[in-house]
Scaffold this active site. Sequence first.
Site, PDB file in Angstrom:
ATOM      1  N   ASP A 255      -4.805 -12.087   0.214  1.00 40.55           N
ATOM      2  CA  ASP A 255      -3.968 -10.873   0.561  1.00 40.55           C
ATOM      3  C   ASP A 255      -3.030 -11.090   1.786  1.00 40.55           C
ATOM      4  O   ASP A 255      -3.292 -12.081   2.449  1.00 40.55           O
ATOM      5  CB  ASP A 255      -4.878  -9.701   0.868  1.00 40.55           C
ATOM      6  CG  ASP A 255      -5.563  -9.211  -0.326  1.00 40.55           C
ATOM      7  OD1 ASP A 255      -5.557  -9.862  -1.410  1.00 40.55           O
ATOM      8  OD2 ASP A 255      -6.294  -8.121  -0.112  1.00 40.55           O
ATOM      9  N   ASP A 256      -2.127 -10.390   1.898  1.00 38.33           N
ATOM     10  CA  ASP A 256      -1.157 -10.199   3.038  1.00 38.33           C
ATOM     11  C   ASP A 256      -0.129 -11.320   3.207  1.00 38.33           C
ATOM     12  O   ASP A 256       0.661 -11.143   4.067  1.00 38.33           O
ATOM     13  CB  ASP A 256      -2.015  -9.999   4.232  1.00 38.33           C
ATOM     14  CG  ASP A 256      -2.966  -8.908   4.324  1.00 38.33           C
ATOM     15  OD1 ASP A 256      -2.721  -7.978   3.362  1.00 38.33           O
ATOM     16  OD2 ASP A 256      -3.593  -8.653   5.256  1.00 38.33           O
ATOM     17  N   HIS A 306       0.705  -6.159  -3.561  1.00 42.59           N
ATOM     18  CA  HIS A 306      -0.377  -5.524  -2.260  1.00 42.59           C
ATOM     19  C   HIS A 306       0.441  -4.405  -1.363  1.00 42.59           C
ATOM     20  O   HIS A 306       0.429  -4.182  -0.211  1.00 42.59           O
ATOM     21  CB  HIS A 306      -0.710  -6.744  -1.408  1.00 42.59           C
ATOM     22  CG  HIS A 306      -1.932  -6.349  -0.490  1.00 42.59           C
ATOM     23  ND1 HIS A 306      -2.803  -5.745  -0.651  1.00 42.59           N
ATOM     24  CD2 HIS A 306      -2.029  -6.933   0.970  1.00 42.59           C
ATOM     25  CE1 HIS A 306      -3.605  -5.584   0.315  1.00 42.59           C
ATOM     26  NE2 HIS A 306      -3.213  -6.206   1.367  1.00 42.59           N
ATOM     27  N   HIS A 310       2.060  -2.373   3.449  1.00 38.45           N
ATOM     28  CA  HIS A 310       0.425  -2.262   3.950  1.00 38.45           C
ATOM     29  C   HIS A 310      -0.019  -0.932   4.385  1.00 38.45           C
ATOM     30  O   HIS A 310      -0.751  -0.909   5.291  1.00 38.45           O
ATOM     31  CB  HIS A 310       0.130  -3.489   4.823  1.00 38.45           C
ATOM     32  CG  HIS A 310      -1.211  -3.897   4.605  1.00 38.45           C
ATOM     33  ND1 HIS A 310      -2.273  -3.343   5.437  1.00 38.45           N
ATOM     34  CD2 HIS A 310      -1.760  -5.025   4.069  1.00 38.45           C
ATOM     35  CE1 HIS A 310      -3.186  -4.132   5.019  1.00 38.45           C
ATOM     36  NE2 HIS A 310      -2.996  -4.989   4.110  1.00 38.45           N
ATOM     37  N   HIS A 398      -7.516 -14.103   3.094  1.00 43.31           N
ATOM     38  CA  HIS A 398      -6.129 -13.752   3.572  1.00 43.31           C
ATOM     39  C   HIS A 398      -5.432 -14.796   3.813  1.00 43.31           C
ATOM     40  O   HIS A 398      -5.993 -15.761   4.675  1.00 43.31           O
ATOM     41  CB  HIS A 398      -6.168 -12.957   4.889  1.00 43.31           C
ATOM     42  CG  HIS A 398      -6.824 -11.392   4.618  1.00 43.31           C
ATOM     43  ND1 HIS A 398      -8.063 -11.270   4.615  1.00 43.31           N
ATOM     44  CD2 HIS A 398      -6.116 -10.261   4.241  1.00 43.31           C
ATOM     45  CE1 HIS A 398      -8.554 -10.036   4.333  1.00 43.31           C
ATOM     46  NE2 HIS A 398      -7.370  -9.295   4.128  1.00 43.31           N
TER      47      HIS A 398
END
Length: 440
Positions: A255-256, A306, A310, A398
């Site tokens: 993620d991210d 995603h 955020h 991540h």
Amino acid sequence: MTWKKVVCPFLCLLVLCGCSGNSLFTNHPNTQQEIGNPQHELFYEDHYIVNVSYPKIDIEEVDAQVQKEIDNIKEAYLQEVASYQEERKAELNVDYQSYVVDDRYISIKFDVFESIQQNKESILTLVYDNEEKAFVSFDDVFEDGAIDEIAKKAVRYFNVTYPNECNSTNFAVASAPLARNYNLFVLRKDRVVFYFQEGTLFDYSVQYEVAVDEIKDFISFEGEVVATFVPYNDILNEPVKQIDPNQPMVALTFDDGPTPEYTNAILDALKENNASATFFVLGSRASNYPEILQRMILEGNEIGNHTYSHKQLTALSKANIEEEITHTQETIHDATNRYPTVIRPPYGSKNDTVLQSAGNKKIVTWSLDTEDWRSKNAKTIVDKVVNEVEDGSIILMHDLYASSADAAIILISKLREMGYQLVTVSELHAYGKAPIGKIL
Ligand code: ZN
């Protein structure tokens, strides 16, 4: 927020700015960030998160001012969250857009979103004249008489667009022809965009755009016709994978990102081990790295959505949730010519509105949380996975930290040795191996 209206027609197009000779003003792949090297800061703590993006322009005075603004925003937020102890993490999100006109005017717009006890949005703009070497305000850029003309046009626009909301005193006061009402703006090649904070004209923030052509008597630069082209037609030759449905399989998810150094190192390891993973990218980052997105797809990985910035979706309106999702879908499509079919909401936070907003895309959470952001220790991460992994695991990591990339590189070959096939979440789902409730 209404800026989606403006962004959409341009999302699938790249701007040719036609500048030359000055390295500050070279073509940039992101039409919403025409200038500056994007800097990203994202860190998690137990009770809050900071997710800040800003440009580094390489003009000392501008970079210093940007740094000062960002530091002020962060400092105020950190003071506010110091005593915040609730389960739901507080958030600070800062995103930006940057534009250049005439090789001379540099405009930066920051969107600041804070969610502590309540959500708070604000807009900040900086306009720098690189010839005069100074920041400029409305009166520096526009000639006498401009304010009356612009205010008249803006009021007419809002009366047509928001017919039921323009009768308030707030509207009358905040739209009056005074430079201070129109001091939040950016200069773009073909238009000027004025912003109005939430709580000024209306309860929510809005913008008014006027074509340079329409106000050319009042400004000191000439509008340009913006040429566009479609950058990336198709990606061919996707690898055909051999997956044995009778053998155990797991899905690594990151993620991210993307974060070039870490994401590419993970991609290298996946390729070497004939393995795939799913990258739940942030739209705000992905827009800067189309080549990494292309590589992900070409090497048989999956890209998931995603969201753009955020934010915790359960704290947003349906319209804002959809904007977060759609903007990211378009960003990924621009780079890879395909739309993601999986979404991972930040923090895994979901409710009925989030599920509705996802449409026919699947919401994917995880079954094995490495907590890599907490330990930032490759060995701890590897040990946790090796101890807890099972057939069908969806593993959360991540691609934001060196320790996570190091751990991923070890894990990719280790999991292969342990007999696991490393597949994407959609493949895991297609083979009926996904843990119940983790893919909705
Ligand atoms: Zn995340």
